[in-house]
Design a protein around this motif. Structure first.
Motif, mmCIF file in Angstrom:
data_model
loop_
_atom_site.group_PDB
_atom_site.id
_atom_site.type_symbol
_atom_site.label_atom_id
_atom_site.label_comp_id
_atom_site.label_asym_id
_atom_site.label_seq_id
_atom_site.Cartn_x
_atom_site.Cartn_y
_atom_site.Cartn_z
ATOM 1 N N TYR A 1 -3.825 16.568 -28.033
ATOM 2 C CA TYR A 1 -3.148 17.814 -27.672
ATOM 3 C C TYR A 1 -4.099 18.725 -26.901
ATOM 4 C CZ TYR A 1 -1.251 22.523 -28.238
ATOM 5 O OH TYR A 1 -0.812 23.791 -27.999
ATOM 6 N N ALA A 2 -5.339 18.834 -27.372
ATOM 7 C CA ALA A 2 -6.302 19.737 -26.757
ATOM 8 C C ALA A 2 -6.573 19.341 -25.307
ATOM 9 C CB ALA A 2 -7.604 19.741 -27.551
ATOM 10 N N ASP B 1 -7.068 35.615 -39.263
ATOM 11 C CA ASP B 1 -6.913 35.137 -40.639
ATOM 12 C C ASP B 1 -6.800 33.623 -40.698
ATOM 13 O OD1 ASP B 1 -6.512 35.528 -43.463
ATOM 14 O OD2 ASP B 1 -4.424 34.997 -43.129
ATOM 15 N N GLY B 2 -7.530 32.995 -41.622
ATOM 16 C CA GLY B 2 -7.427 31.557 -41.845
ATOM 17 C C GLY B 2 -8.444 30.720 -41.099
ATOM 18 N N PHE B 3 -9.308 31.352 -40.304
ATOM 19 C CA PHE B 3 -10.328 30.613 -39.551
ATOM 20 C C PHE B 3 -11.708 31.098 -39.973
ATOM 21 C CE2 PHE B 3 -6.630 31.084 -36.705
ATOM 22 C CZ PHE B 3 -6.295 29.748 -36.536
ATOM 23 N N ASN B 4 -12.524 30.201 -40.472
ATOM 24 C CA ASN B 4 -13.871 30.578 -40.899
ATOM 25 C C ASN B 4 -14.732 30.974 -39.706
ATOM 26 O OD1 ASN B 4 -13.313 29.997 -43.599
ATOM 27 N ND2 ASN B 4 -13.844 27.830 -43.361
ATOM 28 N N GLY B 5 -15.398 32.117 -39.838
ATOM 29 C CA GLY B 5 -16.295 32.560 -38.782
ATOM 30 C C GLY B 5 -15.596 32.983 -37.502
ATOM 31 N N PHE B 6 -14.291 33.223 -37.573
ATOM 32 C CA PHE B 6 -13.487 33.525 -36.388
ATOM 33 C C PHE B 6 -12.999 34.968 -36.491
ATOM 34 C CE2 PHE B 6 -9.471 33.706 -34.084
ATOM 35 C CZ PHE B 6 -9.696 32.941 -32.958
ATOM 36 N N THR B 7 -13.391 35.801 -35.556
ATOM 37 C CA THR B 7 -12.936 37.190 -35.569
ATOM 38 C C THR B 7 -12.066 37.452 -34.341
ATOM 39 O OG1 THR B 7 -14.947 37.893 -34.417
ATOM 40 C CG2 THR B 7 -14.928 38.040 -36.832
ATOM 41 N N ALA B 8 -11.167 38.405 -34.472
ATOM 42 C CA ALA B 8 -10.261 38.751 -33.371
ATOM 43 C C ALA B 8 -10.155 40.266 -33.284
ATOM 44 C CB ALA B 8 -8.886 38.135 -33.603
ATOM 45 N N LYS C 1 -10.638 32.335 -27.230
ATOM 46 C CA LYS C 1 -10.287 31.974 -28.607
ATOM 47 C C LYS C 1 -9.526 30.662 -28.643
ATOM 48 C CE LYS C 1 -10.338 36.664 -30.461
ATOM 49 N NZ LYS C 1 -11.068 37.210 -29.306
ATOM 50 N N ILE C 2 -8.616 30.471 -27.696
ATOM 51 C CA ILE C 2 -7.883 29.209 -27.635
ATOM 52 C C ILE C 2 -8.843 28.058 -27.341
ATOM 53 C CG2 ILE C 2 -6.157 27.915 -26.317
ATOM 54 C CD1 ILE C 2 -4.563 30.508 -26.084
ATOM 55 N N ALA D 1 -7.116 20.724 -33.617
ATOM 56 C CA ALA D 1 -6.821 21.619 -32.495
ATOM 57 C C ALA D 1 -5.361 22.064 -32.469
ATOM 58 C CB ALA D 1 -7.188 20.950 -31.182
ATOM 59 N N GLU D 2 -4.441 21.128 -32.590
ATOM 60 C CA GLU D 2 -3.029 21.494 -32.487
ATOM 61 C C GLU D 2 -2.615 22.422 -33.625
ATOM 62 O OE1 GLU D 2 1.434 19.534 -32.620
ATOM 63 O OE2 GLU D 2 -0.310 18.233 -32.314
ATOM 64 N N ASN D 3 -2.975 22.084 -34.831
ATOM 65 C CA ASN D 3 -2.631 22.934 -35.977
ATOM 66 C C ASN D 3 -3.302 24.302 -35.874
ATOM 67 O OD1 ASN D 3 -0.967 21.047 -37.188
ATOM 68 N ND2 ASN D 3 -2.643 20.109 -38.358
ATOM 69 N N ALA D 4 -4.538 24.315 -35.389
ATOM 70 C CA ALA D 4 -5.253 25.588 -35.243
ATOM 71 C C ALA D 4 -4.552 26.478 -34.217
ATOM 72 C CB ALA D 4 -6.697 25.339 -34.827
ATOM 73 N N HIS D 5 -4.122 25.881 -33.103
ATOM 74 C CA HIS D 5 -3.418 26.653 -32.078
ATOM 75 C C HIS D 5 -2.103 27.198 -32.635
ATOM 76 C CE1 HIS D 5 -1.878 26.923 -27.645
ATOM 77 N NE2 HIS D 5 -2.111 28.093 -28.180
ATOM 78 N N ARG D 6 -1.396 26.369 -33.393
ATOM 79 C CA ARG D 6 -0.140 26.814 -34.004
ATOM 80 C C ARG D 6 -0.382 27.979 -34.965
ATOM 81 N NH1 ARG D 6 4.198 23.357 -33.426
ATOM 82 N NH2 ARG D 6 3.700 21.261 -32.652
ATOM 83 N N ARG D 7 -1.418 27.855 -35.779
ATOM 84 C CA ARG D 7 -1.706 28.901 -36.755
ATOM 85 C C ARG D 7 -2.083 30.203 -36.060
ATOM 86 N NH1 ARG D 7 -4.643 26.054 -39.701
ATOM 87 N NH2 ARG D 7 -6.774 26.831 -39.348
ATOM 88 N N PHE D 8 -2.826 30.083 -34.953
ATOM 89 C CA PHE D 8 -3.181 31.259 -34.164
ATOM 90 C C PHE D 8 -1.918 31.936 -33.623
ATOM 91 C CE2 PHE D 8 -4.873 33.072 -30.053
ATOM 92 C CZ PHE D 8 -5.635 34.058 -30.641
#
Length: 584
Positions: free
Chosen positions: A135-136, A411-418, A337-338, A347-354
């Protein structure tokens, strides 16, 4: 069966929204964009899997869509989405045309056909890539292809002759052959009984093209949007409802009696259905009532209306503020971020969660921005939010949005800020909206020019104070340093801090910052103590001075502004202005 990732987008967005002379133009333009995006999104949703946005619900749909569909149907699905988007545009335009009920002839219809049908304003792009490896990998290839397509000039242009419309100043205004000019045509149209001054300014002072007509007469948004005057007067109106209900009712009844033709701009409001412009004494002149409402009152009746408004203002204890806030809020570094998420194993699940997190933030925006809190939502497209707000509540609403965005989107990503950044303009309610929007775009750009981390996070707000008739003044800061901005407003409002202090600090800022740090601190403390009231303790003065110095240091670190104290002084000028209700 292989799948493909499709990226689909259309433009223009900013320029389409910005072609506005009234708040309703702004709102309807945003609502139209959302309607078009939603129409295209439904196609992808029915033929495959819509990844971004996560859902097509009550929030506005963004103009960028990401979907996963069977590879052998990717081309036809994207083509169908384009067809449906353009069809929806035609439906919206026809709804507005029928509602307007204007005089038409072959000349008029030729202009309409050219602007709405033959060369509509929309440039539509898409690209897709099969999932050969992952997917990525497919997403990245589709994104690269889309960027190549967007840099090609594939759209046609039309020649626009004659008098240009009032909103864009670029396209031919609608008119018939029977009229010597577009201005004469629109003067006649504005005099039709069913056309309100809120739709077309009387006496030919406003001329519309096809797109302007759509913005003015389309009612698909299904809710009224207040004028900038109403937003500026909103805090006063709320105070009047609570503190002076009888005076407010008498004022309303008087308006109904002396002028039954006075249009009700806010029919859904049962207490005061008129535009907030009528809370300003300067509106109640023979010339303004004629120009804005096409209403003429005998002098005696006009004096009685003015008398009742004065009684209302006296009971409330203050006049309405003539200023409001216009706020553009935008997520930082979405592309980076993407990229970060696509590099993950999931990757696909992470993009969906984002995408889901952004959708959850949009839901939260609807709960935060509402008239009860002094906010009026124009566009809520996920990481992109546009709103009007009252002078007293606007900045605090923006601070709440920034805090919520940071909590929810990462939310839900370690070490990931927005983070998100924003441009804010304080504008007079009679300032042309086009000018306020230009200042807003500049403020947002200045906020976005701040330093970013590896994920594109900036978290900066730029506030521009645009006094009527004066030069605009801007200031940048990180959100965390303006979190307690209301305390400075309170200090000025209670006279604990002298109104001249921000100007004194601005004059001395360059000199102060050239000194050693301890000398700077001592002199700032002296300036604060010199400009505080007697009831403010010395310890409090020192705390305020230290807070200002820390604020200035943080501004230098987070932005490219070398003079942090100058920026702080500008923030304090804005705080003083808000404390006065803009009545300087």
């Amino acid at each position: 069966m292989k799948n493909a990732v499709i990226l689909f987008t259309f433009s223009p967005v900013q320029s389409f929204i910005a072609e506005a002379r009234r708040a309703e133009d702004l709102f309807n333009g945003s609502a139209i964009l959302s309607q078009l995006a939603r129409a295209a999104g439904e196609v992808f949703k029915s033929k495959g899997d819509l990844i971004y946005p996560a859902q097509l619900g009550e929030n506005d749909a963004p103009n960028v869509l990401v979907a996963r569909v069977p590879a052998d149907k990717a081309e036809t699905t994207a083509s169908r989405a384009r067809e449906v988007l353009l069809k929806r545009w035609q439906e919206i335009a026809e709804q507005a045309r029928k509602r307007a009920q204007l005089d038409e002839d072959d000349t008029w219809r030729q202009i309409w056909q050219r602007q709405i049908v033959d060369t509509p304003p929309w440039q539509i792009y898409w690209a897709y890539a099969e999932e050969a490896e992952s997917y990525a990998e497919a997403y990245q290839r589709a994104r690269n292809l889309l960027e190549s397509v967007k840099h090609s000039r594939l759209f046609s242009q039309s020649h626009e002759e004659g008098e240009k419309d009032s909103l864009s100043g670029q396209r031919s205004a609608l008119h018939t052959a029977a009229h010597s000019s577009a201005r004469e045509y629109w003067k006649r149209m504005a005099s039709k009984p069913h056309i309100l001054p809120s739709q077309v300014h009387p006496e030919g002072r406003e001329i519309l093209d096809g797109i302007g007509l759509v913005k003015r007469f389309w009612e698909g948004a299904e809710r009224e949007f207040p004028s900038t005057s109403t937003v500026a007067a909103w805090d006063f109106y709320q105070a009047a409802c609570a503190q002076a209900p009888q005076e407010l009712q008498r004022y309303r009844e008087c308006l109904e009696t002396v002028s039954p033709r006075l249009y009700q701009a806010r029919k859904q409001d049962k207490i005061f259905p008129y535009d907030g412009d009528l809370f300003f004494a300067e509106t109640l002149t023979a010339r303004r009532l004629k120009d804005s409402y096409n209403v003429e009152l005998p002098q005696a009746e006009l004096e009685n209306v003015r008398k009742l408004l004065k009684a209302l203002v006296d009971k409330v204890g203050k006049a309405p503020s003539p200023y409001y806030m216009l706020i553009q809020f935008d997520g930082d570094g979405i592309g980076k971020k993407i990229d970060y998420l696509l590099a993950r194993d999931d990757a696909e699940n992470a993009h969906r969660r984002f995408s889901q997190n952004i959708g959850a933030f949009s839901n939260a925006v609807r709960g935060t921005i509402n008239p009860n809190q002094g906010g009026f939502l124009i566009y809520n497209g996920g990481d992109d939010v546009l709103l009007l707000a009252s002078l007293e509540r606007g900045l605090q609403l923006a601070i709440e949005l920034a805090r919520t965005y940071q909590e929810m989107v990462g939310d839900g990503f370690n070490g990931f800020t927005a983070t998100a950044s924003a441009g804010i303009v304080i504008a007079h309610h009679l300032t042309p909206l086009s000018k306020a929007l230009t200042l807003l775009r500049s403020a947002e750009r200045r906020a976005k020019e701040s330093r970013a981390d590896s994920l594109g996070n900036k978290g900066v707000v730029c506030l521009t104070l645009a006094k009527r008739g004066g030069e605009a003044l801007s200031a940048r800061s990180a959100w965390e340093d303006v979190a307690n901005f209301h305390q400075w407003v309170k200090a000025f409002r209670q006279k604990d801090l002298a109104g001249v202090f921000p100007y004194a600090l601005a004059r001395e800022a360059a000199t102060l910052e050239a000194l050693p740090s301890e000398a700077t601190r001592s002199l700032v403390r002296y300036l604060v103590q010199r400009h505080t009231g007697e009831r403010v303790a010395k310890a409090t003065c020192e705390q305020w001075a230290d807070a200002l110095i820390t604020w200035a240091d943080n501004i230098r670190k987070r932005t490219n502004d070398k003079s942090g104290l100058t920026e702080v002084a500008h923030w304090l000028i804005a705080a003083r202005f808000i404390a006065s209700g803009g009545a300087e």
